[in-house]
Design an enzyme around this catalytic site. Structure first.
Site, PDB file in Angstrom:
ATOM      1  N   LYS A   1       0.845  -1.208   0.000  1.00 50.91           N
ATOM      2  CA  LYS A   1       0.000   0.000   0.000  1.00 50.91           C
ATOM      3  C   LYS A   1       0.875   1.249   0.000  1.00 50.91           C
TER       4      LYS A   1
ATOM      5  N   CYS B   1     -12.044   1.258  17.369  1.00 53.41           N
ATOM      6  CA  CYS B   1     -10.708   0.726  17.085  1.00 53.41           C
ATOM      7  C   CYS B   1      -9.806   0.654  18.315  1.00 53.41           C
ATOM      8  N   MET B   2      -9.570   1.796  18.952  1.00 54.00           N
ATOM      9  CA  MET B   2      -8.582   1.860  20.026  1.00 54.00           C
ATOM     10  C   MET B   2      -9.204   2.077  21.409  1.00 54.00           C
TER      11      MET B   2
ATOM     12  N   MET C   1      -7.175  -5.705  16.982  1.00 51.50           N
ATOM     13  CA  MET C   1      -8.629  -5.652  17.089  1.00 51.50           C
ATOM     14  C   MET C   1      -9.286  -6.898  17.669  1.00 51.50           C
TER      15      MET C   1
ATOM     16  N   GLY D   1      -4.103   0.916  14.903  1.00 57.06           N
ATOM     17  CA  GLY D   1      -4.520   0.640  13.532  1.00 57.06           C
ATOM     18  C   GLY D   1      -4.273   1.750  12.548  1.00 57.06           C
ATOM     19  N   GLN D   2      -4.727   2.957  12.882  1.00 63.75           N
ATOM     20  CA  GLN D   2      -4.706   4.045  11.907  1.00 63.75           C
ATOM     21  C   GLN D   2      -3.446   4.897  12.042  1.00 63.75           C
TER      22      GLN D   2
HETATM   23  N1  LIG Z   1     -16.888  -5.119   9.763  1.00 62.41           N
HETATM   24  C1  LIG Z   1     -15.930  -4.360  10.295  1.00 62.41           C
HETATM   25  N2  LIG Z   1     -16.054  -3.030  10.302  1.00 62.41           N
HETATM   26  C2  LIG Z   1     -15.094  -2.263  10.857  1.00 62.41           C
HETATM   27  C3  LIG Z   1     -13.934  -2.847  11.439  1.00 62.41           C
HETATM   28  C4  LIG Z   1     -13.814  -4.261  11.418  1.00 62.41           C
HETATM   29  O1  LIG Z   1     -12.828  -4.857  11.888  1.00 62.41           O
HETATM   30  N3  LIG Z   1     -14.833  -4.983  10.847  1.00 62.41           N
HETATM   31  N4  LIG Z   1     -12.965  -2.057  11.982  1.00 62.41           N
HETATM   32  C5  LIG Z   1     -13.316  -0.707  12.423  1.00 62.41           C
HETATM   33  C6  LIG Z   1     -12.078   0.080  12.562  1.00 62.41           C
HETATM   34  S1  LIG Z   1     -10.879  -0.554  13.597  1.00 62.41           S
HETATM   35  C7  LIG Z   1     -11.869   1.244  11.908  1.00 62.41           C
HETATM   36  S2  LIG Z   1     -10.464   2.134  12.268  1.00 62.41           S
HETATM   37  C8  LIG Z   1     -12.892   1.793  10.990  1.00 62.41           C
HETATM   38  C9  LIG Z   1     -12.367   2.596   9.813  1.00 62.41           C
HETATM   39  O2  LIG Z   1     -13.447   3.105   9.113  1.00 62.41           O
HETATM   40  P1  LIG Z   1     -13.459   4.468   8.307  1.00 62.41           P
HETATM   41  O3  LIG Z   1     -12.449   5.400   8.817  1.00 62.41           O
HETATM   42  O4  LIG Z   1     -14.851   4.946   8.254  1.00 62.41           O
HETATM   43  O5  LIG Z   1     -13.026   3.959   6.844  1.00 62.41           O
HETATM   44  P2  LIG Z   1     -11.965   4.541   5.794  1.00 62.41           P
HETATM   45  O6  LIG Z   1     -12.158   3.745   4.570  1.00 62.41           O
HETATM   46  O7  LIG Z   1     -10.619   4.582   6.376  1.00 62.41           O
HETATM   47  O8  LIG Z   1     -12.509   6.005   5.569  1.00 62.41           O
HETATM   48  C10 LIG Z   1     -11.635   7.123   5.435  1.00 62.41           C
HETATM   49  C11 LIG Z   1     -12.195   8.010   4.333  1.00 62.41           C
HETATM   50  O9  LIG Z   1     -11.484   9.243   4.312  1.00 62.41           O
HETATM   51  C12 LIG Z   1     -11.302   9.643   2.969  1.00 62.41           C
HETATM   52  N5  LIG Z   1     -10.143  10.564   2.942  1.00 62.41           N
HETATM   53  C13 LIG Z   1      -8.861  10.298   2.621  1.00 62.41           C
HETATM   54  N6  LIG Z   1      -8.098  11.382   2.789  1.00 62.41           N
HETATM   55  C14 LIG Z   1      -8.907  12.366   3.229  1.00 62.41           C
HETATM   56  C15 LIG Z   1      -8.681  13.741   3.578  1.00 62.41           C
HETATM   57  O10 LIG Z   1      -7.564  14.251   3.551  1.00 62.41           O
HETATM   58  N7  LIG Z   1      -9.771  14.448   3.985  1.00 62.41           N
HETATM   59  C16 LIG Z   1     -11.029  13.896   4.055  1.00 62.41           C
HETATM   60  N8  LIG Z   1     -12.023  14.662   4.462  1.00 62.41           N
HETATM   61  N9  LIG Z   1     -11.257  12.614   3.723  1.00 62.41           N
HETATM   62  C17 LIG Z   1     -10.212  11.861   3.325  1.00 62.41           C
HETATM   63  C18 LIG Z   1     -11.096   8.361   2.209  1.00 62.41           C
HETATM   64  O11 LIG Z   1     -11.453   8.495   0.862  1.00 62.41           O
HETATM   65  C19 LIG Z   1     -12.008   7.374   2.971  1.00 62.41           C
HETATM   66  O12 LIG Z   1     -13.245   7.187   2.334  1.00 62.41           O
HETATM   67  O13 LIG Z   1     -13.670   0.716  10.498  1.00 62.41           O
HETATM   68  C20 LIG Z   1     -14.331   0.004  11.507  1.00 62.41           C
HETATM   69  N10 LIG Z   1     -15.243  -0.914  10.874  1.00 62.41           N
HETATM   70  N1  LIG Z   2      -4.202  -3.933   4.975  1.00 61.26           N
HETATM   71  C1  LIG Z   2      -4.746  -3.226   5.966  1.00 61.26           C
HETATM   72  N2  LIG Z   2      -4.046  -3.007   7.093  1.00 61.26           N
HETATM   73  C2  LIG Z   2      -4.614  -2.313   8.103  1.00 61.26           C
HETATM   74  C3  LIG Z   2      -5.913  -1.770   7.990  1.00 61.26           C
HETATM   75  C4  LIG Z   2      -6.625  -2.008   6.761  1.00 61.26           C
HETATM   76  O1  LIG Z   2      -7.767  -1.557   6.590  1.00 61.26           O
HETATM   77  N3  LIG Z   2      -6.005  -2.741   5.798  1.00 61.26           N
HETATM   78  N4  LIG Z   2      -6.480  -1.086   9.025  1.00 61.26           N
HETATM   79  C5  LIG Z   2      -5.678  -0.717  10.178  1.00 61.26           C
HETATM   80  C6  LIG Z   2      -6.538  -0.620  11.359  1.00 61.26           C
HETATM   81  S1  LIG Z   2      -7.447   0.825  11.574  1.00 61.26           S
HETATM   82  C7  LIG Z   2      -6.602  -1.584  12.317  1.00 61.26           C
HETATM   83  S2  LIG Z   2      -7.597  -1.345  13.679  1.00 61.26           S
HETATM   84  C8  LIG Z   2      -5.730  -2.759  12.267  1.00 61.26           C
HETATM   85  C9  LIG Z   2      -6.438  -4.073  12.673  1.00 61.26           C
HETATM   86  O2  LIG Z   2      -5.522  -5.095  12.688  1.00 61.26           O
HETATM   87  P1  LIG Z   2      -5.876  -6.582  13.203  1.00 61.26           P
HETATM   88  O3  LIG Z   2      -6.658  -6.523  14.429  1.00 61.26           O
HETATM   89  O4  LIG Z   2      -4.619  -7.334  13.230  1.00 61.26           O
HETATM   90  O5  LIG Z   2      -6.791  -7.138  12.021  1.00 61.26           O
HETATM   91  P2  LIG Z   2      -8.304  -7.642  11.938  1.00 61.26           P
HETATM   92  O6  LIG Z   2      -8.430  -8.254  10.608  1.00 61.26           O
HETATM   93  O7  LIG Z   2      -9.226  -6.538  12.291  1.00 61.26           O
HETATM   94  O8  LIG Z   2      -8.468  -8.732  13.097  1.00 61.26           O
HETATM   95  C10 LIG Z   2      -8.141 -10.081  12.871  1.00 61.26           C
HETATM   96  C11 LIG Z   2      -7.741 -10.734  14.139  1.00 61.26           C
HETATM   97  O9  LIG Z   2      -8.824 -10.772  15.084  1.00 61.26           O
HETATM   98  C12 LIG Z   2      -8.627 -11.896  15.899  1.00 61.26           C
HETATM   99  N5  LIG Z   2      -9.823 -12.265  16.684  1.00 61.26           N
HETATM  100  C13 LIG Z   2     -11.066 -12.558  16.270  1.00 61.26           C
HETATM  101  N6  LIG Z   2     -11.871 -12.865  17.324  1.00 61.26           N
HETATM  102  C14 LIG Z   2     -11.129 -12.740  18.441  1.00 61.26           C
HETATM  103  C15 LIG Z   2     -11.370 -12.888  19.866  1.00 61.26           C
HETATM  104  O10 LIG Z   2     -12.449 -13.241  20.327  1.00 61.26           O
HETATM  105  N7  LIG Z   2     -10.323 -12.635  20.708  1.00 61.26           N
HETATM  106  C16 LIG Z   2      -9.094 -12.295  20.249  1.00 61.26           C
HETATM  107  N8  LIG Z   2      -8.127 -12.072  21.131  1.00 61.26           N
HETATM  108  N9  LIG Z   2      -8.833 -12.178  18.931  1.00 61.26           N
HETATM  109  C17 LIG Z   2      -9.832 -12.384  18.040  1.00 61.26           C
HETATM  110  C18 LIG Z   2      -8.206 -12.952  14.936  1.00 61.26           C
HETATM  111  O11 LIG Z   2      -7.500 -13.931  15.629  1.00 61.26           O
HETATM  112  C19 LIG Z   2      -7.331 -12.182  13.938  1.00 61.26           C
HETATM  113  O12 LIG Z   2      -5.968 -12.316  14.273  1.00 61.26           O
HETATM  114  O13 LIG Z   2      -5.224  -2.909  10.954  1.00 61.26           O
HETATM  115  C20 LIG Z   2      -4.585  -1.727  10.460  1.00 61.26           C
HETATM  116  N10 LIG Z   2      -3.905  -2.126   9.248  1.00 61.26           N
HETATM  117  S1  SF4 Z   3       2.403   2.506   7.114  1.00 57.30           S
HETATM  118 FE1  SF4 Z   3       1.370   0.498   6.929  1.00 57.30          FE
HETATM  119  S2  SF4 Z   3       0.300   0.638   4.972  1.00 57.30           S
HETATM  120 FE2  SF4 Z   3       1.860   2.253   4.943  1.00 57.30          FE
HETATM  121  S3  SF4 Z   3       3.657   1.332   4.004  1.00 57.30           S
HETATM  122 FE3  SF4 Z   3       3.853   1.053   6.205  1.00 57.30          FE
HETATM  123  S4  SF4 Z   3       3.024  -0.991   6.597  1.00 57.30           S
HETATM  124 FE4  SF4 Z   3       2.267  -0.338   4.590  1.00 57.30          FE
HETATM  125 MO   LIG Z   4      -8.885   0.665  13.314  1.00 54.91          MO
END
Ligand SMILES: Nc1nc2c(c(=O)[nH]1)N[C@H]1C(S)=C(S)[C@@H](COP(=O)(O)OP(=O)(O)OC[C@H]3O[C@@H](n4cnc5c(=O)[nH]c(N)nc54)[C@H](O)[C@@H]3O)O[C@H]1N2
Ligand SMILES: Nc1nc2c(c(=O)[nH]1)N[C@H]1C(S)=C(S)[C@@H](COP(=O)(O)OP(=O)(O)OC[C@H]3O[C@@H](n4cnc5c(=O)[nH]c(N)nc54)[C@H](O)[C@@H]3O)O[C@H]1N2
Ligand code: SF4
Ligand SMILES: [Mo]
Length: 846
Positions: A87, A182-183, A373, A410-411
């Site tokens: 990415k 998330c956090m 997460m 995560g973010q």
């Molecule tokens: N089913 C499921 N849903 C989840 C999760 C999951 O594990 N499972 N994880 C949750 C978690 S941990 C997270 S962090 C959230 C993330 O969820 P979101 O933050 O809602 O998703 P993103 O796709 O990161 O949305 C960011 C948006 O910002 C826009 N963007 C990029 N740059 C800029 C900028 O400079 N300005 C503005 N205004 N916009 C910009 C991008 O185009 C993008 O659409 O999702 C949550 N939702």
């Molecule tokens: N490629 C990519 N990378 C990302 C992101 C992305 O959108 N794309 N988003 C970023 C963000 S905002 C986040 S929050 C992180 C998330 O990063 P991760 O949390 O690592 O990823 P997820 O896919 O949300 O979660 C998968 C994990 O949840 C665990 N799990 C499921 N159920 C349970 C449970 O009951 N207990 C425990 N202990 N574990 C469980 C599984 O074992 C698996 O390892 O990734 C960050 N990095």
């Molecule tokens: S910050 Fe995360 S998404 Fe960006 S290059 Fe590093 S590992 Fe890849």
């Molecule tokens: Mo997140």
């Protein structure tokens, strides 16, 4: 006094701005460039940081003819040392999707909401006037009916100004970020255990440790740069071990020496069994426990926040009354958690749990726990954070190089913005909280507000889930969202989008700032086109407390504007005619860097960012603030531990990890918080006090005052919010895969990433497929008691769920998995459980 404060903030801001104007700041960096040079076609390199994950990799951005032409790893960035993932390599292309939003859009007919049409082009003035009028009208009528939903992707000074506008300008706490999804559990865990929200370790822990334990973190897909370091460490030393404690086999399991696959939600039982084993077999660290730890227990049976009414409590209060207990009482509470009991609950063989317990018992080896997460998005997310710290604190493995517990972020700036700046409904900048009167006084001092002014925001506002539940009920009249895509990422979308009834969403006026059309913009009344990433300057704070700046490299396309400019323009309109302390309210809050009359910032992006940073920095550098005496000792200690350096230091050093303290004219970052040793080697300053100048890393000093010890809190295992039944027999876990970022709005516009992972598939176990009579490529309907979605089955996907569990990523808006996912949350952190919804699966014929 008022004057002193005011002139102080202004004069530092001006001093910095003029230093920048004189070229001092740009001159600090060998690579520092300016956007205007890039735009004029000379070709410049700028220093930046990746806008995707919380690893916070440094990048060098090369622009030519006003366009970003390449992005490469920055070897001088201390977090990533030149590494990037796929990415990161394609960051440049993420800016250049064909359908970038370049003009403000307005919806005249609510009936078109939820469709791709119905938005017309408008001028900035028309769009801003409309948004400001709606916000002002709502504000004047009923403050509880307005909301801002922010993000851990919102750069630091933008988040700071948004929080200042919302909290001081509007006197509203109805502001919360996506970091709540998330956090939040990690944060409440930090606060409960350490009384401060700060990761102790740093990424160098990965290079130092002997044993990795991943507790529900899929680092190979989600933290690829750190996972590279994990595998490099393993390859460098064949004695290094990795235990993957997970609910399903993932790519992260590939490097594991042992995979402990547990039944969802039973992780607390496993962690408690390990702690119990250590105590019963006298394998805990007596000296560490005696010197550093206090024991507690909390309220039990805290329920599941599935329905409204429950969450009337304030954050973490009412449901969590913790009380001190003795070590013996703690041991007695743990006693039922035998290896056998944990094995019965989790399905993990007792000998595997014992093996892991022995790993923690063996003091000749360092152990690093990592989680994300799986632990936080958990109906007992805060508790599970505690349970991991409990093991580490019992064995004296905390804050030491390679020996620690690391909550991964995560973010890119969930730490830097959501947490440090405080864009949560219950927080203020620098770890301060709205409910603490001392913290409000301190904030008033920095923001130059009359004494008692912030008492109006004593009560936390709507947290994220509550905000959208209220929206669904028609109780929100104005919603502004930026840097997120809530119509895809929120859990239980069915509640407010999917019932064929858009009443709440239609009743509200919704403003979405975006860079691309998304499902969220389809529900917007006004869409504001935003400048993306290096189209303006900004800073992020990553998972190891590293703050890093990304410089502006190119101009934004068309009429797209910096989110900060939008904020200023809307704030200026809304606050028109209002006063704070006898002065024009807008000027009082933002006049130091924005000229309302000319609608322009008082300087370049660099100067503006530096100037705002300087004000923000006074929060954590009490000595810079003439009113520091106004705060109590506890708050002051907290701030000192979060000290930040002047803005230019971050550019010059390609990022610095806080606390950054000035020692003999040098700004020294801290790699290991609480760890005794020399500050110049990256250890915490307290060590110097405790051990003298020659002190080397050895022990830990948590706080200067002895009565403040980290807490080991007994937390029982309680069942998930729902469990498989005849009607909904499968666990449904959702999450991420390498190529795509969250809702896919950016990464799916990069052809290379889209081709690599074009479709969101439902990963299934072959045995389940056979039982249901489905094969790879079949379409199935996934249904929970919340909602339903259709998706294609795969047994050859990235994850390998055990029988009885399925997994899907949430990057595809055409496969809206969040229609199905529950919005039940951890009652302490209010973070929803995206990992354990129960579903039925049926084949769609045809
Ligand atoms: N089913 C499921 N849903 C989840 C999760 C999951 O594990 N499972 N994880 C949750 C978690 S941990 C997270 S962090 C959230 C993330 O969820 P979101 O933050 O809602 O998703 P993103 O796709 O990161 O949305 C960011 C948006 O910002 C826009 N963007 C990029 N740059 C800029 C900028 O400079 N300005 C503005 N205004 N916009 C910009 C991008 O185009 C993008 O659409 O999702 C949550 N939702
Ligand atoms: N490629 C990519 N990378 C990302 C992101 C992305 O959108 N794309 N988003 C970023 C963000 S905002 C986040 S929050 C992180 C998330 O990063 P991760 O949390 O690592 O990823 P997820 O896919 O949300 O979660 C998968 C994990 O949840 C665990 N799990 C499921 N159920 C349970 C449970 O009951 N207990 C425990 N202990 N574990 C469980 C599984 O074992 C698996 O390892 O990734 C960050 N990095
Ligand atoms: S910050 Fe995360 S998404 Fe960006 S290059 Fe590093 S590992 Fe890849
Ligand atoms: Mo997140």
């Amino acid at each position: 006094m008022e004057l002193t404060r005011r002139s102080f903030v202004k004069s530092t801001a001006v001093a910095l701005a003029s230093a920048a104007a004189a070229g001092t700041l740009a001159g600090c960096s060998s690579l520092a460039g300016t956007g205007s040079a890039a735009a004029s076609g000379e070709g410049v390199k700028t220093v930046g940081v990746c806008r995707f994950c919380g690893c916070g990799c440094g990048v060098i951005v090369e622009a030519k003819d006003g366009k970003v032409v390449s992005v490469t790893g920055d070897p001088e960035n201390g977090s990533s040392r030149g590494l990037n993932c796929v990415k990161g390599y394609y960051l440049a292309r993420a800016l250049y999707g064909e359908d970038r939003l370049t003009v403000p859009l307005i919806r005249d007919d609510k009936a078109t909401k939820g469709t791709a049409s119905g938005l017309r082009e408008a001028t900035w003035d028309e769009a801003l006037d409309l948004v400001a009028t709606k916000l002002r009208d709502t504000w004047k009528a009923d403050k509880s009916r307005l909301a801002f939903w922010g993000s851990g992707q919102q750069p630091i000074v933008e988040g700071y100004c948004t929080a200042k506008f919302w909290k001081a300008g509007l006197l509203s706490n109805n502001i919360d970020p996506n970091a709540r999804l998330c956090m939040a559990s990690a944060v409440v865990g930090f606060m409960n255990v350490f009384q401060t929200d700060e990761p102790a370790g740093c990424y160098a822990d990965i290079d130092e440790t002997d044993v990795f334990v991943t507790w529900g973190a899929n680092m190979a897909e989600a933290h690829p740069m750190l996972y590279s370091r994990l595998t490099a460490r393993k390859l460098a030393d064949s004695a290094v071990r990795h235990y993957d404690v997970t609910t399903m086999t993932t790519r992260t399991s590939a490097s594991a020496d042992k995979v402990l696959t547990f039944r969802p939600g039973s992780d607390i039982a496993i962690a408690n069994a390990i702690a119990n084993y250590l105590i019963v077999n006298d394998k805990y660290d007596h000296a560490f426990v005696a010197d550093h730890v206090q024991f507690k227990q909390g309220t039990e049976n805290i329920g599941n926040a599935t329905d409204d009414g429950y969450d009337k409590s304030e954050i973490g209060q009412a449901v969590d009354n913790v009380e001190p207990i003795t070590f013996e009482a703690f041991a007695a509470r743990l006693a039922p958690y035998t290896l056998e009991y944990a094995s019965e609950l989790s399905g993990v063989p007792a000998e595997d749990i014992q093996e892991l317990a022995e790993v923690f018992a063996d003091k000749s080896r360092r152990v690093l726990s990592l989680w994300t997460m799986g632990v936080n998005q958990h109906n007992r997310g805060t508790w599970m954070n505690h349970c991991i710290y409990n093991i580490h604190l019992l064995t004296g493995r905390y804050a030491l190089p390679g020996d620690g517990a690391f909550s991964l972020t995560g973010q890119p700036t969930a730490c830097g913005t959501a947490r440090e700046v405080g864009t949560f409904s219950h927080r203020l900048p620098a770890d301060l909280v709205v409910k603490n009167p001392d913290h409000r006084r301190y904030t008033e001092a920095v923001w130059d507000l009359p004494n008692g002014y912030l008492d109006a925001i004593e009560k936390p506002g709507y947290h994220t889930v509550k905000m959208f539940r209220e929206l669904s009920k028609g109780n929100i009249d104005f919603l502004w969202s930026a840097h997120n895509n809530w119509a895809v990422s929120m859990p239980n979308l069915t509640r407010f989008l999917g019932k064929g009834d858009l009443t709440g969403v239609n009743d509200a006026f919704i403003c979405v700032a975006e860079v691309y059309p998304t499902l969220s913009t389809q529900y917007a009344d006004v869409v504001l086109p935003a400048a993306m990433w290096v189209e303006r300057e900004g800073a992020f704070g990553n998972g190891e407390r590293r703050t890093a700046v990304f410089e502006k490299a190119v101009d934004a396309p068309g009429e797209a504007k910096w989110d900060l400019w939008m904020l200023m323009e809307i704030a200026k309109r809304v606050l028109d005619g209002e006063q704070i302390g006898g002065e024009d309210a807008f000027d009082h809050l933002f006049g130091a860097w924005y000229d309302a009359e000319t609608a322009a910032f008082k300087g370049t992006d660099r100067e503006v960012c530096a100037s705002i940073w300087e004000e923000y920095r006074t929060f954590s550098n009490p000595d810079l603030n003439p009113d520091a005496a106004a705060i109590n000792a506890e708050a002051k200690l907290k701030m000192e531990a979060k000290q930040l350096a002047p803005y230019e230091e971050y550019i010059h050093n390609h990022g610095l990890t806080w606390p950054v303290r000035e020692v003999d004219g040098q700004w020294l970052p801290t790699l290991w918080r609480f760890c005794d040793g020399k500050q110049e080697d990256g250890f915490d300053q307290y060590g110097i006090e405790a051990y003298g100048e020659s002190g080397l890393a050895g022990g830990v000093s948590f706080y200067k005052s002895a009565d403040k010890r980290p807490s080991v809190v007994f937390r029982p295992w309680e069942p998930p919010a729902e469990e498989p039944s005849e009607e909904y027999p499968f666990w449904f876990c959702t999450g991420r895969l390498l190529e795509h970022w969250h809702t896919g709005s950016m990464t799916r516009r990069v052809p290379e990433l889209d081709r690599a992972l074009p479709e969101a598939l439902l990963d299934m176990n072959p045995a389940d497929c056979e039982r249901l009579g489905v094969t790879d490529g079949d379409r199935v309907r996934v249904t929970s008691r919340f909602g339903t979605c259709d998706i294609t089955v795969s047994t050859a996907g990235r994850t390998r769920p055990p029988a009885g569990m399925v997994f899907a990523p949430f990057f595809a808006e055409e496969t809206l998995v969040n229609l199905v996912v529950q919005d039940t949350y951890c009652p302490l952190s209010k973070e929803p459980d995206f990992k354990k919804t129960c579903v039925s699966i049926e084949k769609i014929e045809g």
